[in-house]
Design a protein around this motif. Structure first.
Motif, PDB file in Angstrom:
ATOM      1  N   LEU A  81       0.839  -1.208   0.000  1.00 59.17           N
ATOM      2  CA  LEU A  81       0.000   0.000   0.000  1.00 59.17           C
ATOM      3  C   LEU A  81       0.869   1.252   0.000  1.00 59.17           C
ATOM      4  CD1 LEU A  81      -2.844  -0.949   2.508  1.00 59.17           C
ATOM      5  CD2 LEU A  81      -3.068  -0.606   0.055  1.00 59.17           C
ATOM      6  N   ASN A  82       1.922   1.186   0.782  1.00 57.96           N
ATOM      7  CA  ASN A  82       2.856   2.302   0.882  1.00 57.96           C
ATOM      8  C   ASN A  82       3.505   2.586  -0.486  1.00 57.96           C
ATOM      9  OD1 ASN A  82       4.319   4.229   2.246  1.00 57.96           O
ATOM     10  ND2 ASN A  82       6.010   2.842   2.644  1.00 57.96           N
ATOM     11  N   TYR A  83       3.900   1.498  -1.140  1.00 65.56           N
ATOM     12  CA  TYR A  83       4.537   1.628  -2.453  1.00 65.56           C
ATOM     13  C   TYR A  83       3.551   2.239  -3.452  1.00 65.56           C
ATOM     14  CZ  TYR A  83       6.802   0.400  -6.819  1.00 65.56           C
ATOM     15  OH  TYR A  83       7.362   0.476  -8.048  1.00 65.56           O
ATOM     16  N   MET A  84       2.294   1.768  -3.405  1.00 63.66           N
ATOM     17  CA  MET A  84       1.295   2.269  -4.364  1.00 63.66           C
ATOM     18  C   MET A  84       0.991   3.746  -4.133  1.00 63.66           C
ATOM     19  SD  MET A  84      -1.374  -0.776  -5.112  1.00 63.66           S
ATOM     20  CE  MET A  84      -1.733  -1.291  -3.455  1.00 63.66           C
ATOM     21  N   SER A  85       0.817   4.127  -2.851  1.00 65.92           N
ATOM     22  CA  SER A  85       0.505   5.540  -2.584  1.00 65.92           C
ATOM     23  C   SER A  85       1.695   6.421  -2.971  1.00 65.92           C
ATOM     24  CB  SER A  85       0.096   5.758  -1.130  1.00 65.92           C
ATOM     25  OG  SER A  85       1.207   5.695  -0.291  1.00 65.92           O
ATOM     26  N   ARG A  86       2.908   5.940  -2.678  1.00 67.92           N
ATOM     27  CA  ARG A  86       4.111   6.707  -3.024  1.00 67.92           C
ATOM     28  C   ARG A  86       4.205   6.879  -4.550  1.00 67.92           C
ATOM     29  NH1 ARG A  86       6.053  10.771  -1.512  1.00 67.92           N
ATOM     30  NH2 ARG A  86       6.790  11.198  -3.561  1.00 67.92           N
ATOM     31  N   SER A  87       3.817   5.810  -5.261  1.00 71.41           N
ATOM     32  CA  SER A  87       3.859   5.840  -6.717  1.00 71.41           C
ATOM     33  C   SER A  87       2.883   6.885  -7.268  1.00 71.41           C
ATOM     34  CB  SER A  87       3.511   4.447  -7.237  1.00 71.41           C
ATOM     35  OG  SER A  87       3.266   4.480  -8.594  1.00 71.41           O
ATOM     36  N   GLN A  88       1.675   6.921  -6.672  1.00 72.01           N
ATOM     37  CA  GLN A  88       0.673   7.920  -7.090  1.00 72.01           C
ATOM     38  C   GLN A  88       1.202   9.330  -6.865  1.00 72.01           C
ATOM     39  OE1 GLN A  88      -2.731   7.595  -8.154  1.00 72.01           O
ATOM     40  NE2 GLN A  88      -2.162   5.498  -8.620  1.00 72.01           N
ATOM     41  N   TYR A  89       1.809   9.535  -5.701  1.00 70.33           N
ATOM     42  CA  TYR A  89       2.327  10.867  -5.380  1.00 70.33           C
ATOM     43  C   TYR A  89       3.465  11.248  -6.313  1.00 70.33           C
ATOM     44  CZ  TYR A  89      -0.398  11.920  -1.227  1.00 70.33           C
ATOM     45  OH  TYR A  89      -1.427  12.248  -0.385  1.00 70.33           O
ATOM     46  N   MET A 149       0.795  15.096   5.087  1.00 69.54           N
ATOM     47  CA  MET A 149       1.203  14.238   3.987  1.00 69.54           C
ATOM     48  C   MET A 149       0.558  12.876   4.201  1.00 69.54           C
ATOM     49  SD  MET A 149       4.912  14.162   2.372  1.00 69.54           S
ATOM     50  CE  MET A 149       5.011  13.788   0.634  1.00 69.54           C
ATOM     51  N   PHE A 150      -0.116  12.348   3.179  1.00 66.81           N
ATOM     52  CA  PHE A 150      -0.821  11.083   3.341  1.00 66.81           C
ATOM     53  C   PHE A 150      -0.016   9.907   2.780  1.00 66.81           C
ATOM     54  CE2 PHE A 150      -3.996  14.394   3.661  1.00 66.81           C
ATOM     55  CZ  PHE A 150      -4.638  14.026   4.833  1.00 66.81           C
ATOM     56  N   THR A 151       1.271  10.118   2.649  1.00 70.02           N
ATOM     57  CA  THR A 151       2.190   9.030   2.301  1.00 70.02           C
ATOM     58  C   THR A 151       3.533   9.382   2.932  1.00 70.02           C
ATOM     59  OG1 THR A 151       3.050   7.686   0.494  1.00 70.02           O
ATOM     60  CG2 THR A 151       2.996  10.047   0.122  1.00 70.02           C
ATOM     61  N   ASN A 152       4.515   8.466   2.815  1.00 69.78           N
ATOM     62  CA  ASN A 152       5.806   8.820   3.409  1.00 69.78           C
ATOM     63  C   ASN A 152       6.611   9.689   2.436  1.00 69.78           C
ATOM     64  OD1 ASN A 152       5.953   6.316   1.919  1.00 69.78           O
ATOM     65  ND2 ASN A 152       8.116   6.418   2.365  1.00 69.78           N
ATOM     66  N   PRO A 153       7.324  10.675   2.932  1.00 67.41           N
ATOM     67  CA  PRO A 153       8.093  11.529   2.025  1.00 67.41           C
ATOM     68  C   PRO A 153       9.334  10.814   1.490  1.00 67.41           C
ATOM     69  CG  PRO A 153       8.488  12.179   4.282  1.00 67.41           C
ATOM     70  CD  PRO A 153       7.511  11.059   4.331  1.00 67.41           C
ATOM     71  N   THR A 154       9.900  11.357   0.407  1.00 62.77           N
ATOM     72  CA  THR A 154      11.084  10.713  -0.179  1.00 62.77           C
ATOM     73  C   THR A 154      12.336  11.009   0.650  1.00 62.77           C
ATOM     74  OG1 THR A 154      11.211  12.596  -1.627  1.00 62.77           O
ATOM     75  CG2 THR A 154      10.296  10.588  -2.571  1.00 62.77           C
ATOM     76  N   GLU A 155      12.270  12.063   1.460  1.00 65.89           N
ATOM     77  CA  GLU A 155      13.428  12.397   2.302  1.00 65.89           C
ATOM     78  C   GLU A 155      13.012  12.365   3.774  1.00 65.89           C
ATOM     79  OE1 GLU A 155      15.737  15.930   1.201  1.00 65.89           O
ATOM     80  OE2 GLU A 155      14.575  15.992  -0.637  1.00 65.89           O
ATOM     81  N   PRO A 179      -7.269  26.430   7.125  1.00 65.80           N
ATOM     82  CA  PRO A 179      -6.609  25.868   5.949  1.00 65.80           C
ATOM     83  C   PRO A 179      -5.267  25.219   6.280  1.00 65.80           C
ATOM     84  CG  PRO A 179      -6.585  28.267   5.860  1.00 65.80           C
ATOM     85  CD  PRO A 179      -7.335  27.895   7.088  1.00 65.80           C
ATOM     86  N   VAL A 180      -5.040  24.063   5.695  1.00 68.73           N
ATOM     87  CA  VAL A 180      -3.754  23.367   5.832  1.00 68.73           C
ATOM     88  C   VAL A 180      -3.326  22.932   4.428  1.00 68.73           C
ATOM     89  CG1 VAL A 180      -4.252  22.516   8.158  1.00 68.73           C
ATOM     90  CG2 VAL A 180      -4.838  21.100   6.214  1.00 68.73           C
ATOM     91  N   ILE A 181      -2.105  22.424   4.314  1.00 67.34           N
ATOM     92  CA  ILE A 181      -1.649  21.987   2.989  1.00 67.34           C
ATOM     93  C   ILE A 181      -1.618  20.464   2.926  1.00 67.34           C
ATOM     94  CG2 ILE A 181       0.281  22.017   1.358  1.00 67.34           C
ATOM     95  CD1 ILE A 181       0.959  24.803   2.372  1.00 67.34           C
ATOM     96  N   ASN A 182      -2.298  19.935   1.914  1.00 68.46           N
ATOM     97  CA  ASN A 182      -2.212  18.509   1.628  1.00 68.46           C
ATOM     98  C   ASN A 182      -0.985  18.335   0.744  1.00 68.46           C
ATOM     99  OD1 ASN A 182      -2.536  15.880   0.862  1.00 68.46           O
ATOM    100  ND2 ASN A 182      -4.479  16.186  -0.198  1.00 68.46           N
ATOM    101  N   CYS A 183       0.090  17.887   1.346  1.00 67.82           N
ATOM    102  CA  CYS A 183       1.401  17.936   0.696  1.00 67.82           C
ATOM    103  C   CYS A 183       1.619  16.780  -0.287  1.00 67.82           C
ATOM    104  CB  CYS A 183       2.457  17.908   1.789  1.00 67.82           C
ATOM    105  SG  CYS A 183       4.102  18.047   1.184  1.00 67.82           S
ATOM    106  N   VAL A 184       2.101  17.129  -1.455  1.00 71.36           N
ATOM    107  CA  VAL A 184       2.427  16.129  -2.467  1.00 71.36           C
ATOM    108  C   VAL A 184       3.940  15.874  -2.465  1.00 71.36           C
ATOM    109  CG1 VAL A 184       2.498  15.783  -4.976  1.00 71.36           C
ATOM    110  CG2 VAL A 184       0.428  16.622  -3.902  1.00 71.36           C
ATOM    111  N   SER A 185       4.682  16.939  -2.199  1.00 68.93           N
ATOM    112  CA  SER A 185       6.143  16.790  -2.209  1.00 68.93           C
ATOM    113  C   SER A 185       6.766  17.701  -1.164  1.00 68.93           C
ATOM    114  CB  SER A 185       6.633  17.155  -3.612  1.00 68.93           C
ATOM    115  OG  SER A 185       7.931  17.663  -3.580  1.00 68.93           O
ATOM    116  N   ILE A 186       7.719  17.159  -0.439  1.00 65.10           N
ATOM    117  CA  ILE A 186       8.461  17.984   0.529  1.00 65.10           C
ATOM    118  C   ILE A 186       9.941  17.648   0.372  1.00 65.10           C
ATOM    119  CG2 ILE A 186       8.034  16.370   2.454  1.00 65.10           C
ATOM    120  CD1 ILE A 186       7.909  18.943   4.255  1.00 65.10           C
TER     121      ILE A 186
END
Lengths: 195, 274
Positions: A81-89, A149-155, A179-186
């Motif tokens: 699941l983690n891999y799939m969500s990370r892939s989507q992001y 962030m709804f997945t794990n970040p790359t860093e 308001p908050v930010i739904n983060c795609v990349s950090i």
């Protein structure tokens, strides 16, 4: 956290040989690092239960051939699941990078819901990293904002890191809240000038 | 919000806050009473005290700008407790624990989630810091005229919504119209600052070395006075914040038809004034 050695080797080979596209490398790097502590805890808990049950029950002993693979599924499913969500992001990152406007935190308000934004700031707090769903409190000179962030970040992002976060402005509780930010990349930034 | 309305809201909120432990523990006492007197009435009726208490707590959580998901979800647990009846003694024990939890959550709500929304947000009137600023500059702002004020409303709304290019365009056209009429100078400067910074925001370009600020003669109408020792970045930010506040104030004062729409943006103005 320890990870399977074979995965480490694979990632190292990819990095040394320089093979694979940027997305592959990012995905491998994040998969190498992140298996949620909760997934490990669930696995350990049920392993202990299974071991204890198999000691006391002959019925369970006869079912071990089925139960042990099921036990490993408890580890495999969160990783998948983690891999799939990370892939989507990873697919979304270039889209957001192109569309997001760089803004100061103070300018983000509830009328900007749904807008892609980019902020630069210092990480003041990190929450829920152990769940692989981290939430950061990022501050710049104008204010601070929650970045979810709804997945794990790359860093690995830590407190006091200077980062660039890209994402969409959302309500904290879907339909209401600040308001908050739904983060795609950090990403960590190298520069250290005053934010 | 008028002083009377604020006082009423304060009193109402205080009463509701007292009602949370009162209703909860009233249910507990009714439960204990029914249990000890061996009355013919079902002891489980005492759960209704906690049910009402949880709804009041959820309402108090709902009216705060910062929502507490734990307090908001307490009625769900009350309904679950009602739906899964226990024996009499367990019901009373559950009552005690639940009433104590609701009281604890109320204290947590007050300490961690700030003042209630009813005190800081009103759907029909502007909040206090904005109101004072408007009253202070009313005479100057009225002279902008309805057309410029309507343009100001358009610029402000587009900027607040994050449509920076549209905001820059609207500011440019407003400046063009103002040049013909030669009206309010500070508003002209505000439009120019917003145009410049909105264009840069749209292109995600960093702050330039030289940028527009308000001239010293406009200081009287500005909401924020930049610290003379402030660095360039702070001066750049303050110029935009002052410009946006001034544009909002002008739109509110001289364009009454835009007021209902502008009210939705007062949280943003409060943030800018902070």
């Amino acid at each position: 956290m320890a990870c399977p050695e074979s995965l480490c080797d694979l990632v190292t080979k990819i990095e040394i040989l320089g093979i694979g596209c940027a997305k592959c490398k990012r995905l491998f790097r994040s998969a190498k690092r992140k298996i949620s502590i909760v997934a490990i805890a669930v696995f350990v808990f049920f392993t202990i239960i299974l071991l204890m049950a198999s000691v006391f029950s002959s019925k369970i002993q006869s079912q071990l051939i089925l139960l042990i693979p099921v036990l490993f599924i408890l580890l495999v499913i969160p990783v998948a699941l983690n891999y799939m969500s990370r892939s989507q992001y990873a697919d979304l990152e270039p889209v957001y990078e192109a569309e997001a406007k760089t803004v100061r935190v103070k300018l983000i308000n509830e009328n900007m819901i749904g807008k892609p934004v980019r902020i630069e700031g210092v990480v003041e707090q990190v929450y829920f990293q152990f769940l692989n769903r981290p939430q950061y409190l990022i501050a710049d000179r104008s204010g601070e904002i929650s970045v979810k962030m709804f997945t794990n970040p790359t860093e690995d992002i830590k407190v006091n890191d200077v980062v660039e976060a890209i994402g969409k402005v959302i309500h904290r509780y879907i339909v209401s809240g600040d308001p908050v930010i739904n983060c795609v990349s950090i990403k960590k930034l190298k520069k250290t000038e005053d934010l | 919000m008028s002083v009377d309305t604020t006082k009423k809201a304060e009193t109402m909120n205080r009463m509701l806050e007292y009602a949370v432990p009162l209703l909860g523990f009233m249910g507990v006492f009714i439960g204990i009473g029914l249990l000890t007197l061996h009355a013919a009435i079902d002891v489980r009726i005492s759960i209704i005290g906690c049910l009402l208490s949880s709804f009041v707590l959820a309402y108090l959580a709902w009216i705060r700008p910062k929502k507490d998901i734990v307090a908001l979800s307490t009625p769900i647990y009350s309904i679950i407790f009602l739906g899964f009846p226990l024996d009499d003694v367990s019901t009373v024990v559950l009552d005690v624990l639940y009433a104590a939890s609701l009281t604890f959550l109320l204290v947590r709500l007050r300490n961690r989630f700030g003042a209630s929304g009813a005190l800081v947000k009103d759907k029909t009137e502007l909040a206090e810091p904005i109101k004072s600023y408007l009253e202070k500059n009313r005479e100057t702002l009225v002279s902008a005229g309805p057309e410029s004020a309507h343009s100001a409303a358009k610029v402000f709304v587009r900027f607040a919504q994050g449509d920076f290019l549209a905001a820059a365009g609207a500011a440019e056209s407003a400046i063009a119209r103002m040049n013909n009429a030669s009206t309010l100078c500070c508003l002209h400067n505000a439009f120019a600052i917003v145009q410049e910074q909105a264009e840069r925001l749209d292109k995600s370009v960093p702050q330039p070395e030289r940028f527009r600020t308000f001239p010293p003669e406009d200081v009287g109408v500005l909401a924020k006075i930049a610290d003379p020792k402030a660095n360039k970045a702070e001066m750049y930010d303050t110029a935009l914040e002052n410009a946006l506040i001034l544009i909002f104030a002008c739109a509110w004062t001289a364009s009454e038809k835009d007021r209902p729409h502008l009210l939705q943006f007062q949280t943003f103005v409060l943030k800018l004034l902070d």
